[in-house]
Design an enzyme around this catalytic site. Sequence first.
Site, PDB file in Angstrom:
ATOM      1  N   THR A   1      -3.178  -1.952 -30.679  1.00  0.00           N
ATOM      2  CA  THR A   1      -3.940  -3.126 -30.246  1.00  0.00           C
ATOM      3  C   THR A   1      -5.084  -2.767 -29.302  1.00  0.00           C
ATOM      4  OG1 THR A   1      -2.505  -3.535 -28.326  1.00  0.00           O
ATOM      5  CG2 THR A   1      -1.883  -4.571 -30.427  1.00  0.00           C
TER       6      THR A   1
ATOM      7  N   CYS B   1       5.322  -7.388 -18.797  1.00  0.00           N
ATOM      8  CA  CYS B   1       4.645  -8.217 -19.791  1.00  0.00           C
ATOM      9  C   CYS B   1       5.660  -8.884 -20.713  1.00  0.00           C
ATOM     10  CB  CYS B   1       3.671  -7.386 -20.613  1.00  0.00           C
ATOM     11  SG  CYS B   1       2.632  -8.385 -21.719  1.00  0.00           S
TER      12      CYS B   1
ATOM     13  N   ARG C   1      -8.113  -1.915 -22.979  1.00  0.00           N
ATOM     14  CA  ARG C   1      -8.574  -3.078 -22.221  1.00  0.00           C
ATOM     15  C   ARG C   1      -7.371  -3.847 -21.689  1.00  0.00           C
ATOM     16  NH1 ARG C   1      -9.022  -4.435 -27.606  1.00  0.00           N
ATOM     17  NH2 ARG C   1      -8.179  -6.494 -28.200  1.00  0.00           N
TER      18      ARG C   1
ATOM     19  N   CYS D   1      -4.557  -6.627 -20.696  1.00  0.00           N
ATOM     20  CA  CYS D   1      -3.864  -7.720 -21.373  1.00  0.00           C
ATOM     21  C   CYS D   1      -4.214  -9.054 -20.701  1.00  0.00           C
ATOM     22  CB  CYS D   1      -2.355  -7.481 -21.314  1.00  0.00           C
ATOM     23  SG  CYS D   1      -1.338  -8.820 -21.979  1.00  0.00           S
TER      24      CYS D   1
ATOM     25  N   CYS E   1      -0.287 -10.758 -19.378  1.00  0.00           N
ATOM     26  CA  CYS E   1       0.418 -10.338 -18.155  1.00  0.00           C
ATOM     27  C   CYS E   1      -0.530 -10.059 -17.003  1.00  0.00           C
ATOM     28  CB  CYS E   1       1.289  -9.112 -18.422  1.00  0.00           C
ATOM     29  SG  CYS E   1       0.384  -7.598 -18.802  1.00  0.00           S
TER      30      CYS E   1
ATOM     31  N   TRP F   1       2.298   8.318  21.426  1.00  0.00           N
ATOM     32  CA  TRP F   1       2.971   7.081  21.034  1.00  0.00           C
ATOM     33  C   TRP F   1       1.951   6.036  20.592  1.00  0.00           C
ATOM     34  CZ3 TRP F   1       2.747   1.948  21.998  1.00  0.00           C
ATOM     35  CH2 TRP F   1       3.838   1.162  21.576  1.00  0.00           C
TER      36      TRP F   1
ATOM     37  N   TYR G   1       1.432   4.515  16.837  1.00  0.00           N
ATOM     38  CA  TYR G   1       1.602   3.070  16.658  1.00  0.00           C
ATOM     39  C   TYR G   1       0.419   2.496  15.877  1.00  0.00           C
ATOM     40  CZ  TYR G   1       2.402  -1.855  17.909  1.00  0.00           C
ATOM     41  OH  TYR G   1       2.618  -3.215  17.872  1.00  0.00           O
TER      42      TYR G   1
ATOM     43  N   ASP H   1       9.129   7.066  21.533  1.00  0.00           N
ATOM     44  CA  ASP H   1       9.617   5.696  21.725  1.00  0.00           C
ATOM     45  C   ASP H   1      11.066   5.694  22.213  1.00  0.00           C
ATOM     46  OD1 ASP H   1       8.882   2.701  20.843  1.00  0.00           O
ATOM     47  OD2 ASP H   1      10.993   3.084  20.436  1.00  0.00           O
TER      48      ASP H   1
END
Length: 508
Positions: free
Chosen positions: A34, A42, A67, A69, A72, A424, A428, A444
């Site tokens: 296809t 899908c 290409r 779908c 979906c 620290w 973070y 920590d």
Amino acid sequence: MEGILGLDRRALDRARVSRDPRFDGKFFIAVASTGIYCRPVCPVPSPKKVNIRYYVTAAAAAEAGFRPCLRCRPEAAPGTPAWLGTSAVVRRGLRLIQDGALDDASVDALAARLGIGPRHLHRLFVQHVGASPITVAQTRRLHFAKHLLDETDLPITQIALAAGFGSLRRFNDTFHRTYRRAPRELRRQSRRGLAAAGGGDVVLRLAFRPPYDWPQVRDFLAMRAVPGVERVDERGYARTVAAEGGGHSLVCVRALDDEHALELRVRGAEPAALFQLSSAARRSFDLAADPARIARAFRSDPLLGPLVKVRPGLRIPGAWDPFECAVRAVLGQQVSVAAGRTLAARLVSRVGRRIAEDGDGLTHLFPAPEALAAADLDGLGLTGARAGALRALARATAEGALDFAAPVEAVTGGLVALPGFGDWTAQYVALRALGEPDAFPAADLVLRRAAAAGGAPLAARALEARAEAWRPWRGYAVLHLWRAASDAAAPARIHRVRKRPVREDGRA
């Protein structure tokens, strides 16, 4: 590309047949008969196995000539985790492309930013992503345009601009080649989903892989929400966002019932800003995470295994802007979360730009680097050292000496070089603002106590050695341990409140 995710062809076939949403976005299925590629979820009948090809990314399928779908909608799939099977250079390249690096610049310029030649960049992308940088950028633009086409009422011209196309003609030509339909025709055929709401809001679905622990993310953000800039309530997380040219927009993110997606609602943004806002939301709410894979990595660990069972959908709650995150990290050093939030609120009130109130308490933008660098910080309750750290951070950011788009290691190194910043704080920022899944603030105290299993807190080096087994997801280990410590402390807090009532001024 065979051997995707460490799975052989038979395992990929089983994942495809199961249509398990946990595999959504982790690979794509192309059908030779296809010429179409699909998501693993899908709903169309399974094609003959002889016609099936597997690709690690949508861009790789597009590069091979397939290409997308229309059933979906590959553009609606969760993102691929940034660390999954890619080199550090490719990870940064993908992040820059997501931020629009190839919308107005060439591959040569991108390669220069990454410190390598364009040919080597092409080879790395083909090896790790299955497609060239140009194809990755074009697929990103087309997918976002299709997303806007399906889920909003934006005019086609604005969609082309939002997706990074230089002209409407170029957009129409590229879209028709890919989908074999004109954008207007496809919009008429697929008027479904969340349309633009009243007041000019743009509303999009942001997909994720289940499970997703929305209460954990919401509670984390609620505890740290800065009044005037952020609001967290039953409607979701809302905040103000500065825009180029002195404008601003409002964004709100909430969980959707019975869907593996969050809703992003944007008000007041220019079309060209929509992709950046959606990317920031995906990163801030950690939508590209693969919770099943992370759970498998922690399952046998005696410390983390039980925590993963309790919260299998835990995410890293991100920060919308890296500079803002760094400022708030400095304000939160050696004080409680509540105290850090109070200091941030004072700073916003003093230095942040005021906007017209939206009726829900959003009144200010977070201070820009230039404004903070020149601000008077006396009387806010900051120590001299902390005020100096904020000014140094603001100046370095405003002058370009500190570039938050640089590699994570360069950003953390640049932060540590500033006065008032230690490892620290830098880790973070990497954890929450840069989306680094392996960031680990070893100093920590909460982490050192948790890893000690009731004994004396581990030294930072001992904790780092203990955490080697958690790579490359130490950041998720951090959030699990922080949440467990918070849950354990809650009964003690309730007991103290019952014994000593809290006055309205917050003091016992």
